[in-house]
Design a protein around this motif. Structure first.
Motif: not given
Length: 359
Positions: A48-50, A55-63
């Motif tokens: 996952v990219f943003s 994007a800094k220090n973020k996770t989404f659904r385990g990614f």
């Protein structure tokens, strides 16, 4: 021309066959829905990219969420699934940059309701799509309708781009507002569509507005007061097909709704009612964008439509079935009329409306 939609391979089938790495671009409700579909269909997502800065220090659904440059360094070339909606020039310019380097698709997942706008859905409902196509009154509408169906099916951006028309064209050639018109706005949000309407009409006789979200309603009233607009006919009510108390999921944005729950959003009880119960005067134009309640709102306007035969615009992108159900319903209510489809710049196929003018 409509025959082309039959047996067209949908995006999900193409992704399953691709054998390439697939990354989601974006986080949020859209990404949640797309990831759920991919998991259900056995389509592997590699990351996952943003956009830069998100994007800094973020996770989404385990990614771990990276930026686009980091994703390129890690994966090289890959398929991109745009997982949010936007019409902003800066965002779509960034999308164009990504498209120049990778295959980018815009998956269509319903804003409200269940199911997918996939090959099975289109083939099962082909006769309804073909009937709506036969009702359309100009070549722009016919071209738009086919391109939008193909765009929703395949996720290919060229179909959405080829269906775009400017908002000014719809006002000039279909709505034709005047400075002494009586305008009804169903789902008025913060006044943005009223502002748009007045920029083309140059004035108004009456404006009637319905907005169920109390925070948005307060913004709407502040906008009206600031611009000297008479808000006598503004109502903090959800447009519906009967008087009823509904659960409402308020997010103080365009997608506040009475129809589908949202993650991490508390519900409140609100009053819903037929718009007919608030209108006893001539209406020239009705705009409906009721966030999944559009069909119910139309039914709740049956008396007004029957009596005054106003020109009407209604969103048809919230639910899969809206793409044929709403045009067919309006044809039944109006009888002799002209029907148009217009889509304004947006990825995915949001901001798509059916217009009906009585004959």
């Amino acid at each position: 021309m409509i025959d082309i939609i039959k047996n067209t391979e949908d995006l999900w089938t193409s992704l399953k066959k691709s054998g390439e790495r697939i990354l989601l671009y974006g986080m949020g409700d859209g990404a949640d829905k797309i990831l759920d579909v991919c998991n259900d269909k056995g389509i592997e997502i590699s990351g996952v990219f943003s956009s830069d800065g998100f994007a800094k220090n973020k996770t989404f659904r385990g990614f771990e969420v990276t930026d686009y440059s980091s994703a390129k360094q890690k994966f090289g070339k890959f398929i991109v699934l745009m997982s949010f909606a936007s019409s902003r020039d800066d965002v779509l310019n960034n999308v164009n940059k990504i498209m120049s380097e990778n295959n980018l698709y815009v998956p269509d997942v319903p804003v409200f309701g269940k199911g997918l706008f996939d090959s099975d859905f289109v083939n099962e409902n082909y006769d309804k799509f073909a009937y709506v196509y036969s009702l359309l009154s100009d070549e722009i509408s016919k071209k738009n309708y086919v391109n939008l169906i193909l765009g929703k099916l395949t996720g290919k951006t060229e179909y959405l781009i080829n269906s775009e028309t400017p908002i000014s064209e719809a006002y000039k050639n279909i709505i034709c507002p005047t400075a002494d018109s009586n305008y009804v706005d169903v789902g008025a949000y913060n006044g943005d569509t009223i502002r748009e309407y007045l920029s083309f009409s140059g004035g108004y006789k009456t404006i009637t507005a319905f907005e169920p979200d109390i925070k948005n309603y307060n913004k709407l009233c502040r906008f009206a007061n600031e611009y000297g607009i008479d808000c006598t006919h503004f109502h903090n009510v959800a447009a519906w097909d009967k008087k009823e108390t509904l659960l409402f999921y308020s997010r103080s944005g365009r997608n506040s709704a009475s129809t589908t729950s949202h993650k991490n959003v508390k519900s409140i009880e609100i009053q819903a009612d037929k718009c007919d119960n608030y209108i006893d005067y001539l209406v020239d134009f009705i705009n409906i964008d009721a966030e999944g309640s559009d069909r119910n709102a139309i039914i709740g306007l049956a008396d007004t439509i029957s009596k005054y035969k106003p020109t009407i615009s209604c969103a048809i992108y919230h639910r899969n079935e809206d793409f044929f159900d709403i045009p067919i319903l309006l044809k039944q209510m109006y009888g002799k009329c002209k029907i148009y489809i217009r889509h304004f710049r947006y990825f995915p196929a949001w901001d798509t409306n059916v217009y009906v003018k009585p004959l």
